[in-house]
Scaffold this motif. Structure first.
Motif, mmCIF file in Angstrom:
data_model
loop_
_atom_site.group_PDB
_atom_site.id
_atom_site.type_symbol
_atom_site.label_atom_id
_atom_site.label_comp_id
_atom_site.label_asym_id
_atom_site.label_seq_id
_atom_site.Cartn_x
_atom_site.Cartn_y
_atom_site.Cartn_z
ATOM 1 N N PRO A 190 27.015 75.695 3.420
ATOM 2 C CA PRO A 190 26.810 76.534 4.606
ATOM 3 C C PRO A 190 27.816 76.278 5.721
ATOM 4 O O PRO A 190 28.240 77.218 6.402
ATOM 5 C CB PRO A 190 25.398 76.168 5.076
ATOM 6 C CG PRO A 190 24.786 75.377 3.998
ATOM 7 C CD PRO A 190 25.857 74.907 3.090
ATOM 8 N N THR A 191 28.236 75.041 5.893
ATOM 9 C CA THR A 191 29.204 74.723 6.941
ATOM 10 C C THR A 191 30.553 75.355 6.637
ATOM 11 O O THR A 191 31.223 75.852 7.548
ATOM 12 C CB THR A 191 29.356 73.199 7.108
ATOM 13 O OG1 THR A 191 28.058 72.629 7.237
ATOM 14 C CG2 THR A 191 30.180 72.848 8.313
ATOM 15 N N VAL A 192 30.935 75.344 5.377
ATOM 16 C CA VAL A 192 32.201 75.971 4.971
ATOM 17 C C VAL A 192 32.135 77.475 5.229
ATOM 18 O O VAL A 192 33.086 78.057 5.753
ATOM 19 C CB VAL A 192 32.522 75.676 3.485
ATOM 20 C CG1 VAL A 192 33.740 76.457 3.023
ATOM 21 C CG2 VAL A 192 32.731 74.186 3.274
ATOM 22 N N ARG A 193 30.994 78.083 4.895
ATOM 23 C CA ARG A 193 30.835 79.522 5.145
ATOM 24 C C ARG A 193 30.990 79.834 6.631
ATOM 25 O O ARG A 193 31.672 80.785 7.001
ATOM 26 C CB ARG A 193 29.458 80.011 4.672
ATOM 27 C CG ARG A 193 29.312 80.106 3.186
ATOM 28 C CD ARG A 193 28.088 80.902 2.790
ATOM 29 N NE ARG A 193 26.829 80.402 3.298
ATOM 30 C CZ ARG A 193 26.016 79.580 2.641
ATOM 31 N NH1 ARG A 193 26.337 79.139 1.437
ATOM 32 N NH2 ARG A 193 24.871 79.210 3.176
ATOM 33 N N LYS A 194 30.360 79.023 7.464
ATOM 34 C CA LYS A 194 30.412 79.272 8.908
ATOM 35 C C LYS A 194 31.831 79.134 9.440
ATOM 36 O O LYS A 194 32.321 79.991 10.180
ATOM 37 C CB LYS A 194 29.482 78.311 9.639
ATOM 38 C CG LYS A 194 29.468 78.541 11.134
ATOM 39 C CD LYS A 194 28.521 77.595 11.831
ATOM 40 C CE LYS A 194 28.563 77.853 13.330
ATOM 41 N NZ LYS A 194 27.727 76.925 14.060
ATOM 42 N N VAL A 195 32.514 78.071 9.069
ATOM 43 C CA VAL A 195 33.878 77.842 9.557
ATOM 44 C C VAL A 195 34.823 78.915 9.008
ATOM 45 O O VAL A 195 35.710 79.393 9.720
ATOM 46 C CB VAL A 195 34.363 76.417 9.204
ATOM 47 C CG1 VAL A 195 35.818 76.215 9.561
ATOM 48 C CG2 VAL A 195 33.501 75.376 9.913
ATOM 49 N N ALA A 196 34.621 79.331 7.766
ATOM 50 C CA ALA A 196 35.459 80.391 7.185
ATOM 51 C C ALA A 196 35.233 81.716 7.917
ATOM 52 O O ALA A 196 36.193 82.450 8.186
ATOM 53 C CB ALA A 196 35.155 80.552 5.700
ATOM 54 N N ALA A 197 33.989 82.013 8.261
ATOM 55 C CA ALA A 197 33.697 83.246 9.006
ATOM 56 C C ALA A 197 34.351 83.203 10.385
ATOM 57 O O ALA A 197 34.914 84.207 10.844
ATOM 58 C CB ALA A 197 32.185 83.432 9.135
ATOM 59 N N MET A 198 34.295 82.049 11.026
ATOM 60 C CA MET A 198 34.946 81.895 12.329
ATOM 61 C C MET A 198 36.463 82.071 12.181
ATOM 62 O O MET A 198 37.102 82.706 13.026
ATOM 63 C CB MET A 198 34.627 80.519 12.918
ATOM 64 C CG MET A 198 33.178 80.367 13.338
ATOM 65 S SD MET A 198 32.726 78.668 13.745
ATOM 66 C CE MET A 198 33.694 78.387 15.202
ATOM 67 N N ALA A 199 37.026 81.496 11.123
ATOM 68 C CA ALA A 199 38.465 81.612 10.880
ATOM 69 C C ALA A 199 38.864 83.070 10.637
ATOM 70 O O ALA A 199 39.902 83.524 11.122
ATOM 71 C CB ALA A 199 38.874 80.751 9.682
ATOM 72 N N LEU A 200 38.022 83.803 9.919
ATOM 73 C CA LEU A 200 38.300 85.215 9.674
ATOM 74 C C LEU A 200 38.328 85.981 10.996
ATOM 75 O O LEU A 200 39.226 86.798 11.227
ATOM 76 C CB LEU A 200 37.235 85.792 8.740
ATOM 77 C CG LEU A 200 37.574 87.057 7.992
ATOM 78 C CD1 LEU A 200 38.794 86.876 7.104
ATOM 79 C CD2 LEU A 200 36.390 87.499 7.156
ATOM 80 N N GLY A 201 37.386 85.679 11.871
ATOM 81 C CA GLY A 201 37.373 86.304 13.196
ATOM 82 C C GLY A 201 38.598 85.944 14.007
ATOM 83 O O GLY A 201 39.199 86.798 14.667
#
Length: 153
Positions: free
Chosen positions: A63-74
């Motif tokens: 879940p942490t990877v998903r969150k950081v990846a979503a932030m990076a995409l933004g």
């Protein structure tokens, strides 16, 4: 630009690594890279692959990877703009409809939320009918994906 030629292959490798912590750090660096370079045009030769790798780990099991990846995409969207990431929102909304993977829907919900924040209130207004349609979908998995989006927002 020369320093990016050294750094970007290391980030690519980190984004493909098996370990969640390595992917998380690589995604964090990717998210910060637009604010660290003086001219985002220097990123253009690497942007397509970076975006593809980040989109891939938005559906990571951690879940942490998903969150950081979503932030990076933004962050990448904010730095590079719609021209370099055409249709990214639509791709993530389609992932919200993925009936086979709750993990993918969860990551897509995070990505859509961060993209909406970066895109501004006009985009929320633009995509709200699609989001409401998803919440009312007859498929429980699809409703769950869009409900996660509302929870994230």
């Amino acid at each position: 630009a020369a320093s990016l030629a050294l750094l970007i292959p290391i980030i690519w490798r980190g984004l493909r690594d098996r370990k969640g912590k390595v992917k998380q750090m690589a995604a964090q660096i990717t998210g910060s890279i637009c604010s660290l370079v003086s001219d985002t045009n220097d990123l253009l030769p690497y942007s397509a692959r970076l975006i593809d790798l980040i989109k891939g780990i938005v559906a990571d099991v951690h879940p942490t990877v998903r969150k950081v990846a979503a932030m990076a995409l933004g962050s990448l969207y904010k730095g590079l703009g719609e021209d370099e990431m055409p249709g990214i929102m639509q791709q993530m909304i389609e992932r919200l409809r993925a009936p086979e993977s709750a993990v993918e829907r969860s990551g897509a919900a995070l990505a859509v939320a961060y993209l909406l924040v970066v895109m501004g209130s006009e985009s929320v207004t633009k995509f709200l009918p699609t989001i409401l349609e998803g919440v009312r979908d007859e498929t429980p998995a699809v409703r769950e994906g869009f409900a996660n989006l509302f929870i994230t927002l």
